[in-house]
Write a protein that holds these residues in place. Structure first.
Motif, PDB file in Angstrom:
ATOM      1  N   TRP A  88       3.410   1.304  -2.614  1.00 53.28           N
ATOM      2  CA  TRP A  88       3.886   2.344  -1.678  1.00 53.28           C
ATOM      3  C   TRP A  88       3.441   1.465  -0.596  1.00 53.28           C
ATOM      4  O   TRP A  88       4.577   1.850   0.400  1.00 53.28           O
ATOM      5  CB  TRP A  88       3.274   3.976  -2.094  1.00 53.28           C
ATOM      6  CG  TRP A  88       3.365   4.706  -0.539  1.00 53.28           C
ATOM      7  CD1 TRP A  88       4.204   4.896  -0.820  1.00 53.28           C
ATOM      8  CD2 TRP A  88       1.639   5.024   0.153  1.00 53.28           C
ATOM      9  NE1 TRP A  88       3.676   6.073   0.679  1.00 53.28           N
ATOM     10  CE2 TRP A  88       2.493   6.331   0.889  1.00 53.28           C
ATOM     11  CE3 TRP A  88       0.574   5.007  -0.012  1.00 53.28           C
ATOM     12  CZ2 TRP A  88       1.902   6.739   1.936  1.00 53.28           C
ATOM     13  CZ3 TRP A  88      -0.049   5.808   0.896  1.00 53.28           C
ATOM     14  CH2 TRP A  88       1.091   6.840   2.175  1.00 53.28           C
ATOM     15  N   MET A  89       2.239   0.551  -0.594  1.00 52.55           N
ATOM     16  CA  MET A  89       1.369   0.267   0.402  1.00 52.55           C
ATOM     17  C   MET A  89       2.646  -1.022   0.412  1.00 52.55           C
ATOM     18  O   MET A  89       2.812  -1.618   1.954  1.00 52.55           O
ATOM     19  CB  MET A  89       0.660  -0.194  -0.126  1.00 52.55           C
ATOM     20  CG  MET A  89      -0.673   0.804   0.145  1.00 52.55           C
ATOM     21  SD  MET A  89      -0.951   1.203   1.832  1.00 52.55           S
ATOM     22  CE  MET A  89      -1.134   0.342   2.408  1.00 52.55           C
ATOM     23  N   GLU A  90       3.507  -2.187  -0.227  1.00 48.18           N
ATOM     24  CA  GLU A  90       3.883  -3.173  -0.260  1.00 48.18           C
ATOM     25  C   GLU A  90       5.657  -2.873   0.367  1.00 48.18           C
ATOM     26  O   GLU A  90       5.728  -3.252   0.819  1.00 48.18           O
ATOM     27  CB  GLU A  90       4.167  -3.528  -1.909  1.00 48.18           C
ATOM     28  CG  GLU A  90       3.238  -4.221  -2.090  1.00 48.18           C
ATOM     29  CD  GLU A  90       2.816  -5.977  -2.324  1.00 48.18           C
ATOM     30  OE1 GLU A  90       3.595  -6.291  -1.698  1.00 48.18           O
ATOM     31  OE2 GLU A  90       2.208  -5.421  -1.328  1.00 48.18           O
ATOM     32  N   ARG A  91       5.778  -1.023   0.722  1.00 47.13           N
ATOM     33  CA  ARG A  91       7.506  -1.132   1.074  1.00 47.13           C
ATOM     34  C   ARG A  91       6.751  -0.953   2.151  1.00 47.13           C
ATOM     35  O   ARG A  91       7.499  -0.944   2.852  1.00 47.13           O
ATOM     36  CB  ARG A  91       7.664   0.440   0.661  1.00 47.13           C
ATOM     37  CG  ARG A  91       8.195   0.199  -1.007  1.00 47.13           C
ATOM     38  CD  ARG A  91       8.116   1.546  -1.405  1.00 47.13           C
ATOM     39  NE  ARG A  91       9.027   0.854  -3.196  1.00 47.13           N
ATOM     40  CZ  ARG A  91       9.162   1.834  -4.064  1.00 47.13           C
ATOM     41  NH1 ARG A  91       8.751   3.188  -3.364  1.00 47.13           N
ATOM     42  NH2 ARG A  91       9.659   1.803  -4.981  1.00 47.13           N
TER      43      ARG A  91
ATOM     44  N   HIS B 201      -0.205   0.422  -5.111  1.00 47.83           N
ATOM     45  CA  HIS B 201       0.145  -0.225  -4.179  1.00 47.83           C
ATOM     46  C   HIS B 201       1.062  -1.368  -3.918  1.00 47.83           C
ATOM     47  O   HIS B 201       1.626  -1.445  -3.346  1.00 47.83           O
ATOM     48  CB  HIS B 201      -0.026  -1.493  -5.970  1.00 47.83           C
ATOM     49  CG  HIS B 201      -0.040  -3.391  -5.327  1.00 47.83           C
ATOM     50  ND1 HIS B 201       1.086  -3.135  -6.061  1.00 47.83           N
ATOM     51  CD2 HIS B 201      -0.484  -3.870  -4.944  1.00 47.83           C
ATOM     52  CE1 HIS B 201       1.287  -4.916  -5.929  1.00 47.83           C
ATOM     53  NE2 HIS B 201       0.245  -4.933  -5.554  1.00 47.83           N
TER      54      HIS B 201
ATOM     55  N   LYS C 239      -0.565   4.884   5.965  1.00 53.56           N
ATOM     56  CA  LYS C 239      -0.614   4.830   4.624  1.00 53.56           C
ATOM     57  C   LYS C 239      -2.224   4.033   4.327  1.00 53.56           C
ATOM     58  O   LYS C 239      -2.491   4.476   3.293  1.00 53.56           O
ATOM     59  CB  LYS C 239       0.353   3.904   5.112  1.00 53.56           C
ATOM     60  CG  LYS C 239       2.257   5.078   4.656  1.00 53.56           C
ATOM     61  CD  LYS C 239       3.006   3.629   4.189  1.00 53.56           C
ATOM     62  CE  LYS C 239       3.024   3.511   3.157  1.00 53.56           C
ATOM     63  NZ  LYS C 239       4.619   2.407   3.120  1.00 53.56           N
ATOM     64  N   THR C 240      -2.721   2.981   4.922  1.00 53.37           N
ATOM     65  CA  THR C 240      -3.710   2.558   4.910  1.00 53.37           C
ATOM     66  C   THR C 240      -5.506   3.363   4.237  1.00 53.37           C
ATOM     67  O   THR C 240      -5.430   3.393   4.186  1.00 53.37           O
ATOM     68  CB  THR C 240      -3.846   1.404   5.767  1.00 53.37           C
ATOM     69  OG1 THR C 240      -3.021   0.404   5.704  1.00 53.37           O
ATOM     70  CG2 THR C 240      -5.172   0.919   5.468  1.00 53.37           C
TER      71      THR C 240
ATOM     72  N   PRO D  57       2.897  -0.798   4.902  1.00 55.26           N
ATOM     73  CA  PRO D  57       1.844  -0.907   4.917  1.00 55.26           C
ATOM     74  C   PRO D  57       2.253   0.036   6.609  1.00 55.26           C
ATOM     75  O   PRO D  57       2.274  -0.767   7.915  1.00 55.26           O
ATOM     76  CB  PRO D  57       0.910  -1.997   4.549  1.00 55.26           C
ATOM     77  CG  PRO D  57       1.717  -3.146   4.789  1.00 55.26           C
ATOM     78  CD  PRO D  57       2.575  -2.963   4.408  1.00 55.26           C
ATOM     79  N   ASN D  58       0.880   0.884   7.218  1.00 54.59           N
ATOM     80  CA  ASN D  58       0.770   1.392   8.721  1.00 54.59           C
ATOM     81  C   ASN D  58      -0.104   1.872   8.508  1.00 54.59           C
ATOM     82  O   ASN D  58      -1.226   1.787   7.114  1.00 54.59           O
ATOM     83  CB  ASN D  58       2.390   2.045   9.136  1.00 54.59           C
ATOM     84  CG  ASN D  58       2.412   3.163   8.203  1.00 54.59           C
ATOM     85  OD1 ASN D  58       1.413   4.268   7.707  1.00 54.59           O
ATOM     86  ND2 ASN D  58       3.059   3.213   8.016  1.00 54.59           N
TER      87      ASN D  58
ATOM     88  N   GLN E   9      -4.568   5.557   1.145  1.00 51.86           N
ATOM     89  CA  GLN E   9      -5.323   4.462   0.253  1.00 51.86           C
ATOM     90  C   GLN E   9      -6.351   4.466   0.384  1.00 51.86           C
ATOM     91  O   GLN E   9      -6.638   4.728  -0.917  1.00 51.86           O
ATOM     92  CB  GLN E   9      -3.752   3.328   0.971  1.00 51.86           C
ATOM     93  CG  GLN E   9      -4.301   3.269  -0.642  1.00 51.86           C
ATOM     94  CD  GLN E   9      -3.333   3.545  -2.065  1.00 51.86           C
ATOM     95  OE1 GLN E   9      -2.811   4.032  -1.474  1.00 51.86           O
ATOM     96  NE2 GLN E   9      -3.424   2.659  -3.269  1.00 51.86           N
ATOM     97  N   ASN E  10      -6.926   4.681   1.481  1.00 50.45           N
ATOM     98  CA  ASN E  10      -8.275   4.121   0.589  1.00 50.45           C
ATOM     99  C   ASN E  10      -9.158   5.067   0.991  1.00 50.45           C
ATOM    100  O   ASN E  10     -10.505   5.379   0.821  1.00 50.45           O
ATOM    101  CB  ASN E  10      -9.094   3.506   2.516  1.00 50.45           C
ATOM    102  CG  ASN E  10      -8.654   2.265   3.068  1.00 50.45           C
ATOM    103  OD1 ASN E  10      -8.396   1.463   1.906  1.00 50.45           O
ATOM    104  ND2 ASN E  10      -8.080   1.641   4.247  1.00 50.45           N
TER     105      ASN E  10
END
Length: 428
Positions: free
Chosen positions: A371-374, A369, A380-381, A376-377, A384-385
């Motif tokens: 990492w994505m808050e800093r 969470h 990264k998405t 997203p692209n 994460q998925n």
């Protein structure tokens, strides 16, 4: 093939149905006892295809509530919610929360309708050494006499489906590997609770000691606590006192239950982690909890029971269909691969549950969470998925033993926590 199944819970009844369909002559010993409350009210998506194979989804829906997903809540710090549909089609898009006694009765009724010979008695097993057949386990004379369909002859195969009583293990002195936790659970059903989450969504929350569950059933809420026996003793002397005190002491749980009314007794279960050293032998096999049980944290119990029934039936299919009777040694050989798979599944579930107990899973959720808050692209998405999908595959039961999924989780728990210490997030 003549099969005696001792125990009429989900594993025993499902196996009776599968084997009868194959042409086996099955006697199902049912002690007739149905507790008011049973652990295993919340199911995982991998159960649904097996239930459909049994032709029982309508019965499951009638006594249950669709379960869209699960939320993990560390009050005051962290909440992560998942829906199974998000991971479809790799994961079946829904599961169920069920009233276990009604569901168990429905499976027993389906077994009887399929032609299974149901005998309502408490079956007794004895060591089979010296009976001349090579069978390691036999039915006691009074048990054999209570089953007219067996005609006074020992069955070709005895199935131990006695759950945590583990009758075969006790008779044959088979040891078991115990997990690290020695917890006790107290739970009950409530009506009139405050529910603001999605209908059917299961809530798992850390407590000051142990953790709690909230499982929405058709017309009531199952609320339970799981904690160490010493911590439980500090809450009170009786199960009722302990559950009431745990709810009152936890602001989050009290907010859900405070306005509700308990409408059942308080159920108690203990010793949640065990795997039998041996689950197969000449002329016998264990299924379900008799082979091993993990932990209620991720709700794998009914799936492991039904999957064990499915695996045993599939392994026996070639022997059931042939004209010659299989010897006890042949049966043990045919079931060897099942025992290996079941042991692997139980071990994989124990490993997965450990990530939640020691804080690594929540630390990983939080790291992802952050990492994505800093920023997203697309890359990264996608990463994460991918990670969340493989966690979902394991927790849903669809790929709990996958070497890749397990390896990915192991790697991330060692190198992907981004400085977050899992120790403060552990469940005591």
């Amino acid at each position: 093939m003549r099969v005696a199944i001792v125990g009429a819970g989900p594993a025993g009844s499902a196996l009776a149905i599968f084997l009868t369909r194959l042409g086996a002559e099955v006697t199902l010993f049912d002690d007739g006892r149905r507790p008011e409350l049973l652990v295993g009210e919340s199911l995982i998506p991998a159960v649904v295809p097996i239930i459909q194979r049994l032709g029982l989804e309508a019965e499951m829906a009638a006594c249950g509530h669709v379960k869209p997903g699960v939320s993990f809540i560390w009050p005051g710090t962290t909440r992560f919610s998942f829906t199974f549909a998000r991971f479809a089609p790799a994961v079946f898009p829904y599961a169920y929360n069920i009233a276990r006694p009604q569901f168990d009765d429905a499976i027993v009724a389906a077994a009887a309708a399929a032609g299974v010979n149901r005998v309502v008695t408490r079956a007794q097993l004895l060591p089979g050494a010296g009976d001349g057949t090579g069978a390691e386990l036999i039915l006691a004379p009074e048990t054999l006499a209570a089953a007219p369909a067996l005609g006074g002859r020992q069955p070709d195969l005895i199935v131990d489906a006695t759950g945590r009583a583990r009758h075969a293990a006790r008779v044959l002195s088979i040891p078991a590997r115990l997990g690290p936790r020695k917890d006790v659970a107290h739970f009950a059903h409530f009506e009139g609770c405050q529910w603001d989450d999605a209908p059917g969504q299961v809530l798992i929350a850390r407590q000051a000691a142990g953790w709690s569950w909230c499982i929405p059933l058709k017309d009531r809420l199952s609320v339970g606590i799981v904690l160490g026996q010493d911590d439980a003793a500090r809450l009170g002397r009786t199960p009722e006192e302990r559950l009431q005190r745990a709810i009152a002491d936890d602001a989050w749980l009290a907010g859900i239950v405070a306005g509700g009314k308990r409408v059942s007794s308080v159920g108690t279960y203990a010793n949640y982690q065990l795997i039998s050293h041996r689950g197969v032998g000449p002329g016998w096999v264990m299924v379900g909890d008799a082979f091993g049980f993990v932990d209620p944290m991720l709700s794998p119990g009914v799936f492991l029971a039904l999957r064990s029934a499915e695996l045993v039936a599939d392994a026996l299919a070639p022997l059931v269909r042939r004209s010659a009777t299989a010897s006890p040694a042949e049966l043990a050989a045919a079931l060897g691969a099942y025992a290996t798979i079941q042991h692997q599944m139980l071990t994989a579930w124990l490993d997965l549950v450990a990530y939640l107990y020691d804080g690594r899973m929540v630390a990983l959720f939080r790291a992802g969470h952050d990492w994505m808050e800093r920023g997203p692209n697309a890359l990264k998405t996608a990463v994460q998925n991918h990670i969340e999908r493989h966690i979902g595959l394991q927790a849903s039961g669809m790929a709990t033993t996958s070497r890749y999924s397990r390896g990915l989780l192991r790697l991330l728990s060692r190198h992907g926590l981004r400085g977050i210490d899992p120790a403060p997030l552990a469940i005591r």
